[in-house]
Motif scaffolding. Structure first.
Motif, PDB file in Angstrom:
ATOM      1  N   VAL A  31       0.846  -1.195   0.000  1.00 17.99           N
ATOM      2  CA  VAL A  31       0.000   0.000   0.000  1.00 17.99           C
ATOM      3  C   VAL A  31       0.880   1.244   0.000  1.00 17.99           C
ATOM      4  N   ASP A  32       0.538   2.193  -0.852  1.00 14.92           N
ATOM      5  CA  ASP A  32       1.095   3.535  -0.743  1.00 14.92           C
ATOM      6  C   ASP A  32       0.268   4.227   0.336  1.00 14.92           C
ATOM      7  N   VAL A  33       0.777   4.226   1.562  1.00 13.90           N
ATOM      8  CA  VAL A  33       0.002   4.700   2.704  1.00 13.90           C
ATOM      9  C   VAL A  33      -0.331   6.183   2.575  1.00 13.90           C
ATOM     10  N   GLU A  34       0.610   6.978   2.082  1.00  8.98           N
ATOM     11  CA  GLU A  34       0.391   8.413   1.995  1.00  8.98           C
ATOM     12  C   GLU A  34      -0.712   8.764   1.001  1.00  8.98           C
ATOM     13  N   ARG A  35      -0.790   8.020  -0.104  1.00  7.16           N
ATOM     14  CA  ARG A  35      -1.788   8.327  -1.142  1.00  7.16           C
ATOM     15  C   ARG A  35      -2.982   7.379  -1.124  1.00  7.16           C
ATOM     16  N   GLY A  36      -2.912   6.325  -0.320  1.00  7.25           N
ATOM     17  CA  GLY A  36      -4.032   5.405  -0.230  1.00  7.25           C
ATOM     18  C   GLY A  36      -4.238   4.563  -1.468  1.00  7.25           C
ATOM     19  N   ILE A  37      -3.151   4.221  -2.141  1.00  6.87           N
ATOM     20  CA  ILE A  37      -3.221   3.401  -3.356  1.00  6.87           C
ATOM     21  C   ILE A  37      -2.781   1.983  -3.019  1.00  6.87           C
ATOM     22  N   VAL A  38      -3.534   0.982  -3.513  1.00  8.59           N
ATOM     23  CA  VAL A  38      -3.166  -0.423  -3.284  1.00  8.59           C
ATOM     24  C   VAL A  38      -2.717  -1.041  -4.593  1.00  8.59           C
TER      25      VAL A  38
END
Length: 282
Positions: free
Chosen positions: A66-73
């Motif tokens: 997960v890109d935690v900062e952007r919320g992309i999985v």
């Protein structure tokens, strides 16, 4: 109140958390997993009734990087249509609530630390044993995800001719012994010697995974969860015997080996992602 979502490769659970408990939850089995729009619609329809409560945010755990900062999985396990999904933006637009996204095992570990059996420890490794071997980390009372949300993946460390996960999850029973964990547990409970030995062997591999976690992170506690962890009495002896040769006996004596007790703990952990005092290290 917060909404916590535990998204798996076959099933999604969503619940309303308040005061460390889930007061209402919904569950669905995913259909049409090769269709992004269909699966997103199922997820949204699962969450929607929960917004009747005065929820202030949504947290969701997903079995992926997960890109935690952007919320992309990315490349979500067992959902082929989810190669790259801007999940946070999609859900925030739909529900007009702040959304936090993280890896599912990180949510499990955070849930155990905030609400479960590991809540009295400042450094914790959470390990889920099921279709895979996942791990999450709490360091100094904070969830640690690493630079790419890939920290703590103990199961992918090289081990024997494959990696730890190959031997320390359901694959051990399927690929190596031609059975299932459920069938093996039923046979062992009925006194089948071959099945009993199989579980003892499985315990050896779990013990090696625990030793790896101890050498790398030296945590106060390790929490075992996931479907196969429910068979703990069957593999406990083999696991403990394997731990006996750990290089630092005093560290082993101080380690707390815990079993997860709450089937809702991953939802609770997902809900905890949104807490104002949680500073996720990235």
């Amino acid at each position: 109140m917060k909404i916590g979502v535990d998204l798996g490769g076959t099933k999604i659970k969503a619940g309303v958390e308040t005061n460390g408990s889930i007061i209402r939850q919904n569950t669905i089995f995913l259909q049409q997993k090769d269709s992004l729009s269909a699966t997103l619609t199922q997820l949204i329809n699962l969450i929607k009734p929960l917004t009747d409560y005065p929820a202030t945010s949504i947290g969701i755990g997903v079995p992926s990087v997960v890109d935690v900062e952007r919320g992309i999985v990315y490349n979500v396990a067992n959902i082929p249509s989810w190669e790259k999904v801007a999940l946070r933006d999609i859900l925030e637009e739909e529900f007009n609530l702040p959304v936090f996204v993280n890896n599912d095992v990180n949510c499990f570990t955070l849930g155990e630390h905030r609400f479960g059996v590991a809540k009295n420890y400042s450094s914790v490794v959470g390990m889920t044993i099921g279709t895979g071997l996942g791990s999450g980390l709490i360091i100094d009372n904070q969830l640690y995800v690493g630079h790419n949300c890939g920290a703590g993946e103990i199961g992918l460390l090289p081990y024997r001719d494959h990696n730890l996960e190959y031997y320390a999850c359901s694959n051990f029973f399927d690929a190596i012994h031609g059975t299932t964990a459920l069938e093996a547990s039923q046979a062992a409970l009925n006194g089948n010697k071959k099945a009993i030995n199989m579980w003892s062997e499985f315990g050896v591999h779990i013990g090696c995974a625990i030793k790896a976690a101890m050498y790398v992170f030296d945590p106060e506690a390790i929490v075992l969860g996931g479907s196969i962890s429910k068979a703990y009495p069957l593999f406990k002896a083999g696991m403990l015997e394997t731990l006996n040769d750990f290089a630092y006996p005093q560290s082993l004596k101080r380690l707390k080996l815990l079993q997860s007790q709450d089937d809702d703990i991953s939802m609770l952990g997902a809900a905890a992602l949104v807490s104002q005092d949680l500073k996720v290290k990235v």
